[in-house]
Design a protein around this motif. Structure first.
Motif, PDB file in Angstrom:
ATOM      1  N   PRO A 123      16.956  -9.637   0.385  1.00 44.26           N
ATOM      2  CA  PRO A 123      17.117  -8.243   0.439  1.00 44.26           C
ATOM      3  C   PRO A 123      16.843  -7.592  -0.843  1.00 44.26           C
ATOM      4  O   PRO A 123      16.447  -6.458  -0.897  1.00 44.26           O
ATOM      5  CB  PRO A 123      18.779  -8.348   0.509  1.00 44.26           C
ATOM      6  CG  PRO A 123      19.263  -9.350  -0.261  1.00 44.26           C
ATOM      7  CD  PRO A 123      18.130 -10.554   0.164  1.00 44.26           C
ATOM      8  N   GLU A 124      16.575  -7.991  -2.075  1.00 38.41           N
ATOM      9  CA  GLU A 124      16.164  -7.638  -3.308  1.00 38.41           C
ATOM     10  C   GLU A 124      14.646  -7.976  -3.643  1.00 38.41           C
ATOM     11  O   GLU A 124      14.299  -7.128  -4.577  1.00 38.41           O
ATOM     12  CB  GLU A 124      17.026  -8.268  -4.467  1.00 38.41           C
ATOM     13  CG  GLU A 124      18.412  -8.278  -4.211  1.00 38.41           C
ATOM     14  CD  GLU A 124      18.794  -6.645  -4.288  1.00 38.41           C
ATOM     15  OE1 GLU A 124      18.291  -6.040  -4.644  1.00 38.41           O
ATOM     16  OE2 GLU A 124      19.763  -6.720  -3.384  1.00 38.41           O
ATOM     17  N   ALA A 125      13.790  -8.661  -3.039  1.00 37.16           N
ATOM     18  CA  ALA A 125      12.519  -8.788  -3.024  1.00 37.16           C
ATOM     19  C   ALA A 125      11.524  -7.688  -2.761  1.00 37.16           C
ATOM     20  O   ALA A 125      12.079  -6.689  -2.021  1.00 37.16           O
ATOM     21  CB  ALA A 125      11.987 -10.015  -2.107  1.00 37.16           C
ATOM     22  N   ASP A 126      10.616  -7.470  -3.447  1.00 40.95           N
ATOM     23  CA  ASP A 126       9.571  -6.192  -3.318  1.00 40.95           C
ATOM     24  C   ASP A 126       8.715  -6.536  -2.282  1.00 40.95           C
ATOM     25  O   ASP A 126       7.825  -7.488  -2.319  1.00 40.95           O
ATOM     26  CB  ASP A 126       9.059  -6.083  -4.477  1.00 40.95           C
ATOM     27  CG  ASP A 126       8.257  -4.645  -4.697  1.00 40.95           C
ATOM     28  OD1 ASP A 126       9.028  -3.648  -4.943  1.00 40.95           O
ATOM     29  OD2 ASP A 126       7.175  -4.545  -4.567  1.00 40.95           O
ATOM     30  N   VAL A 127       8.713  -5.691  -1.339  1.00 44.97           N
ATOM     31  CA  VAL A 127       7.788  -5.941  -0.097  1.00 44.97           C
ATOM     32  C   VAL A 127       6.864  -4.476  -0.024  1.00 44.97           C
ATOM     33  O   VAL A 127       7.450  -3.296  -0.164  1.00 44.97           O
ATOM     34  CB  VAL A 127       8.574  -5.938   1.191  1.00 44.97           C
ATOM     35  CG1 VAL A 127       7.639  -5.984   2.603  1.00 44.97           C
ATOM     36  CG2 VAL A 127       9.399  -7.182   1.231  1.00 44.97           C
ATOM     37  N   LEU A 128       5.793  -4.749   0.193  1.00 44.35           N
ATOM     38  CA  LEU A 128       4.809  -3.731   0.331  1.00 44.35           C
ATOM     39  C   LEU A 128       4.327  -3.622   1.782  1.00 44.35           C
ATOM     40  O   LEU A 128       3.876  -4.666   2.485  1.00 44.35           O
ATOM     41  CB  LEU A 128       3.515  -4.125  -0.433  1.00 44.35           C
ATOM     42  CG  LEU A 128       2.385  -3.228  -0.499  1.00 44.35           C
ATOM     43  CD1 LEU A 128       2.463  -1.719  -1.221  1.00 44.35           C
ATOM     44  CD2 LEU A 128       0.975  -3.679  -1.280  1.00 44.35           C
ATOM     45  N   ALA A 129       4.209  -2.378   1.926  1.00 45.14           N
ATOM     46  CA  ALA A 129       3.552  -2.079   3.468  1.00 45.14           C
ATOM     47  C   ALA A 129       2.163  -1.394   3.064  1.00 45.14           C
ATOM     48  O   ALA A 129       2.041  -0.378   2.142  1.00 45.14           O
ATOM     49  CB  ALA A 129       4.360  -0.983   4.112  1.00 45.14           C
ATOM     50  N   ALA A 165       6.166  -9.932  -0.434  1.00 48.17           N
ATOM     51  CA  ALA A 165       5.553 -10.171   1.089  1.00 48.17           C
ATOM     52  C   ALA A 165       4.842  -8.678   1.426  1.00 48.17           C
ATOM     53  O   ALA A 165       4.966  -7.572   0.421  1.00 48.17           O
ATOM     54  CB  ALA A 165       6.696 -10.046   1.958  1.00 48.17           C
ATOM     55  N   VAL A 166       3.831  -8.604   2.291  1.00 47.97           N
ATOM     56  CA  VAL A 166       3.215  -7.577   2.674  1.00 47.97           C
ATOM     57  C   VAL A 166       3.144  -7.626   4.183  1.00 47.97           C
ATOM     58  O   VAL A 166       3.013  -8.359   4.916  1.00 47.97           O
ATOM     59  CB  VAL A 166       1.705  -7.987   2.376  1.00 47.97           C
ATOM     60  CG1 VAL A 166       0.804  -6.568   2.708  1.00 47.97           C
ATOM     61  CG2 VAL A 166       1.526  -8.044   0.720  1.00 47.97           C
ATOM     62  N   ILE A 167       3.541  -6.182   4.628  1.00 48.38           N
ATOM     63  CA  ILE A 167       3.158  -5.848   6.170  1.00 48.38           C
ATOM     64  C   ILE A 167       2.095  -4.991   6.228  1.00 48.38           C
ATOM     65  O   ILE A 167       1.991  -3.708   5.679  1.00 48.38           O
ATOM     66  CB  ILE A 167       4.512  -5.168   6.435  1.00 48.38           C
ATOM     67  CG1 ILE A 167       6.015  -5.850   5.905  1.00 48.38           C
ATOM     68  CG2 ILE A 167       4.807  -5.121   7.727  1.00 48.38           C
ATOM     69  CD1 ILE A 167       7.079  -5.103   6.402  1.00 48.38           C
TER      70      ILE A 167
END
Length: 410
Positions: free
Chosen positions: A93-99, A123-125
């Motif tokens: 839940p705290e990780a940085d995810v880029l769209a 992670a990347v979406i």
């Protein structure tokens, strides 16, 4: 006082917005003109109930009809809440995810910029907007954009070892949607639009693409000759075509027709879809279902389709068209303007009745709907079909491919 339920037929944009909302992509859902008090049954153009709207929130009734093409791949077209749950389960839940939003064809510039953009993210979406509305001529449609999104996903995977997802997002262009909000609902913390990382010089070159040909003609010919060459080329057009699907209600003709039209339109074939139920709501509003009214409805479809073909486009029509005389009239109109391809969707009655998304067969069996094709009114099987397809044994993708083979015979 009890307020009676009302029904609202969704536009293509509203269908996209509803799909996004039901998948957790938006908080609320609204319809054009504002929703009346009480509950509203939301239907597609075929009058299939999809959801019930009450108080700005919709509850699903039936799943959306799916079509063919990469933008309908269930591995890519997934609800926002499902994507968010999956990505957060993988990275925490705290990780940085880029769209990364891919709403234009990616150039070398953007693919090069990915190296910096995706650095330091868990992670990347890759988010690809897919609209049911036909694209503006010259723009890439949903199938093409989805293929571009897959290219971007693979490019990201080459540059990082973190999880990378490509997700097709139903997108209503005039609904006030913001990528910041939609990305968060897909589980992202930050969002970037890939096309914003294009160099100014590349943007200038892209802007000049449309005039490159006319500039070369002007350089090669004296002005009076150049004008004639430009005018002649603009006037040139390929032969127009009418692809006419006929079959029982529930046979799958509309699904195949929609998939074919989307594929052809994505290739720049200037395609117009004339689906049976949609035409009934507009071109043939007020007509009944007796034989004379049905024949008039089919002739109107044929006339409009022939106009599309005359101007070099492709008209894809999908009415039931149960009578041979009506289909013959459409053939006559179409062949005077271009080419005519008749596709009989021959799915057996028992299969059509088992599908019955709109509950029409049950009502016809109960005597509530008179003159219902296949039950209380005949369907005259075509003897002159160019192609016969049974969707109970043929997938939508294969059906479209078979029609494409027939079209390529021109």
């Amino acid at each position: 006082m009890n307020i009676p339920d009302t029904t609202h037929v969704l536009s293509p944009d509203e269908l996209d917005l509803l799909e996004l909302h039901l998948g957790g992509g938006t908080d609320t859902f609204g319809i054009s003109g504002g929703a009346p008090e009480g509950s509203v049954t939301l239907t597609d153009a075929e009058n299939t109930p999809l959801a019930v709207l009450e108080g700005g929130r919709a509850t699903a009734v039936k799943p959306f009809a799916r079509a063919a093409g990469p933008h309908w791949d269930p591995a890519l077209r997934r609800p926002a809440d499902t994507v968010a749950h999956e990505i957060r389960r993988e990275v925490g839940p705290e990780a940085d995810v880029l769209a990364v939003v891919v709403d234009e064809p990616a150039t070398h510039d953007e693919l090069t910029a990915l190296e910096t953009l995706v650095a330091d993210h868990a992670a990347v979406i890759v988010l690809v907007p897919a609209s049911r509305r036909a694209p503006t001529p010259g723009d890439l449609g949903a199938p093409g954009l989805t293929r571009v999104g897959a290219v971007v996903r693979d490019a990201v995977a080459e540059r990082t070892s973190v999880p990378v997802l490509c997700v097709v997002v139903p997108w209503a262009h005039d609904a006030g949607l913001r990528w910041d909000d939609v990305a968060v609902r897909h589980g992202a913390d930050h969002v970037v639009r890939l096309a914003d990382h294009r160099r100014a010089t590349t943007s200038e070159r892209l802007a000049r693409l449309g005039s490159l040909w006319s500039d070369e003609v002007a350089a090669l010919y004296p002005p009076p000759v150049a004008r004639d060459v430009v005018d002649a080329t603009r006037g040139a057009r390929r032969q127009g075509t009418v692809v006419f699907f006929t079959g029982l209600s529930g046979s799958g003709k509309s699904t195949v027709a929609q998939a074919l039209a989307a594929e052809l339109d994505d290739e720049g074939r200037h395609t117009t879809l004339l689906d049976g139920d949609a035409v009934r709501q507009h071109l043939s509003k007020g007509l009944g279902f007796d034989k004379a009214s049905r024949e008039l409805n089919v002739e109107r479809i044929g006339y409009v389709a022939s106009l599309v073909a005359y101007h070099g486009g492709v008209a894809v029509a999908a009415p039931i068209a149960p009578f041979a005389s009506g289909r013959a009239r459409v053939r006559e109109l179409a062949e005077a303007a271009g080419r005519f391809v008749l596709v009989h969707v021959s799915t057996p009655l028992e299969v059509c009745e088992a599908r019955d998304r709109k509950g029409l067969y049950a009502k016809a069996r109960a005597g509530e709907i008179p003159d219902f094709t296949g039950i209380s009114s005949p369907y005259e099987v075509p003897t002159d079909a160019d192609l016969v397809i049974d969707t109970s044994v043929t997938s939508v993708e294969d059906a479209v491919a078979r029609v494409r083979v027939e079209l390529d015979r021109e």
